[in-house]
Design an enzyme around this catalytic site. Sequence first.
Site, short mmCIF file in Angstrom:
data_model
loop_
_atom_site.label_atom_id
_atom_site.label_comp_id
_atom_site.label_asym_id
_atom_site.label_seq_id
_atom_site.Cartn_x
_atom_site.Cartn_y
_atom_site.Cartn_z
N GLU A 1 -18.52 -6.79 -2.41
CA GLU A 1 -17.15 -7.32 -2.38
C GLU A 1 -17.09 -8.74 -2.96
O GLU A 1 -16.21 -9.03 -3.75
CB GLU A 1 -16.60 -7.30 -0.95
CG GLU A 1 -16.32 -5.90 -0.41
CD GLU A 1 -15.11 -5.23 -1.07
OE1 GLU A 1 -15.13 -5.00 -2.29
OE2 GLU A 1 -14.14 -4.92 -0.35
N GLU B 1 0.83 -1.22 0.00
CA GLU B 1 0.00 0.00 0.00
C GLU B 1 0.86 1.26 0.00
O GLU B 1 0.52 2.25 -0.65
CB GLU B 1 -0.94 0.02 1.22
CG GLU B 1 -1.93 -1.14 1.28
CD GLU B 1 -3.03 -1.10 0.23
OE1 GLU B 1 -3.07 -0.16 -0.58
OE2 GLU B 1 -3.84 -2.05 0.22
N GLU C 1 -12.76 -0.31 -9.69
CA GLU C 1 -12.35 -1.22 -10.77
C GLU C 1 -13.29 -1.26 -11.98
O GLU C 1 -12.84 -1.26 -13.13
CB GLU C 1 -12.11 -2.63 -10.23
CG GLU C 1 -10.80 -2.80 -9.46
CD GLU C 1 -10.81 -2.23 -8.05
OE1 GLU C 1 -11.92 -1.87 -7.58
OE2 GLU C 1 -9.76 -2.15 -7.41
N ASP D 1 -4.57 -9.85 -8.04
CA ASP D 1 -4.95 -8.92 -9.12
C ASP D 1 -3.83 -8.08 -9.74
O ASP D 1 -3.49 -8.22 -10.92
CB ASP D 1 -6.09 -8.00 -8.64
CG ASP D 1 -5.87 -7.40 -7.25
OD1 ASP D 1 -4.79 -7.59 -6.68
OD2 ASP D 1 -6.78 -6.71 -6.74
C1 DMJ Z 1 -6.63 -0.06 -4.93
O1 DMJ Z 1 -5.96 0.29 -3.78
C2 DMJ Z 1 -5.69 -0.66 -5.93
O2 DMJ Z 1 -6.32 -0.62 -7.16
C3 DMJ Z 1 -5.31 -2.06 -5.60
O3 DMJ Z 1 -4.56 -2.67 -6.61
C4 DMJ Z 1 -6.50 -2.93 -5.29
N1 DMJ Z 1 -7.70 -2.20 -5.31
C5 DMJ Z 1 -7.77 -0.99 -4.60
C6 DMJ Z 1 -9.07 -0.29 -4.84
O4 DMJ Z 1 -10.14 -1.14 -4.94
#
Ligand code: DMJ
Length: 506
Positions: free
Chosen positions: A279, A45, A300, A186
Amino acid sequence: SFSLTLIDALDTLLILGNVSEFQRVVNVLQEGVDFNIDVNASVFETNIRVVGGLLSAHLLSKKAGVEVEAGWPCSGPLLRMAEEAARKLLPAFQTPTGMPYGTVNLLHGVNPGETPVTCTAGIGTFIVEFATLSHLTGDPVFENVARKALKALWKNRSDIGLVGNHIDVVTAKWVAQDAGIGAGVDSYFEYLVKGAVLLHDEELMSMFLDYNKAISNYTKFEDWYLWVQMYKGTVSMPVFQSLEAYWPGLQSLIGDINNAMRTFLNYYTVWKQFGGLPEFYNIPQGYTVEKREGYPLRPELIESAMYLYRATRDPTLLELGRDAVESIEKTSKVDCGFATIKDLRDHRLDNRMESFFLAETVKYLYLLFDPDNFIHNNGSSFDVVPMPYGECILGAGGYVFNTEAHPIDPAALHCCRKQKEEQWEVQDLMREFHFLKRKRKSMFTRTAAHSRGGSQAGSADTTAESSGKGRNPEKITKRRVPLLSCPTQPFTSRLAVLGQVFLDNT
Ligand code: DMJ
């Protein structure tokens, strides 16, 4: 505790056209941010939101009217802050596999007793920010650790070509063996594609294309993507997660528009059912999964709509955008911001707003509806930035968004890389110059001794200088070293050596 939301939201201000607020926040950050604090931070993060946010703001600061220092975009206060934040993360990569721990203490490094289990995305989501840092600063350490982590994941994929969800970064044993495209994995796939685009790296793209085949073979059912066991390919969870909605956008980046649109439309039906994406959504049951009914205003699906709209101009994509704006306004707007929806079944609110709402959701919505935004530049306009070694063409488009929607101008990487390479060439040249100077001096000493009748110079001396034997030693020392005749010098514009400036037409 280090201005996460302010940093994460900074480039959104510029994309929305709020230049004065961008400038004010840049000053606030320079005065107030301190990474030397005793805080445990997520490596992932911190990278995507803080390092990515600072890099993007640094690269956009000239466009936002901030007075940049000489040497920009290869130097600047926000770049130095990004570098400082990234250096705090480097201890996490000191593992036997090169795959990072998930958490570091910003002051003390990896805590003793830290769990060695990291999710796949927490290992494979660094190349965009870290390669950018390496190119801009000239320090290869960032790109190197990011590549090593990517290679370790690749090496540990299963025989059927899938990766699991969590791995032990010390032993390289998969701890969670669910393979899919969503939570925990992801952005690993996203960074193989975006890393390939940003760095023109065929190896990263070919890794992604191999994964793409395995994902289609084992996890895809009627344009939905399920979770499967990574070694056997058997379905473990027939669930769609809202995080997976980035996938159609990613498919559009590799030109797979038809598949992308079909999957997008599946996801859009879920959106319409609830006025947002829960979710988790159980596909066969067609309903939310217990305790996963929340909707933290994730970006997304809107991100995918933005990419696909650029590629297709299909009005359905604008309809999703309109639905999103209306439902966010109607349900989530509160006095101090936009609240996470705790439960999509009754639209109850939580007392919380995620920083990605400002960094991503708002930005992608705005870009979906703003065809003239500078981010969509197709190369028809650009800025020429004079550099000590030539000119850089910046802001010509082709921005690569990190996974937190922070745009990176690929041209800046090229510009700074070129500058560093030319600096290195000058350094090499200087080294060669001094070497030749020393060599000539010692030759002069030996030749002088020889002409005085000594024989210490040695009969095997066959260097160019040795042909001056018997000549006036003064003349030998004055022979010019052909500084600019080296065939390995690709200088096309100008070069400064020891204060002299040589232009290519002089
Ligand atoms: C974001 O912090 C980033 O896109 C991360 O890769 C996963 N998704 C969250 C938002 O949903």
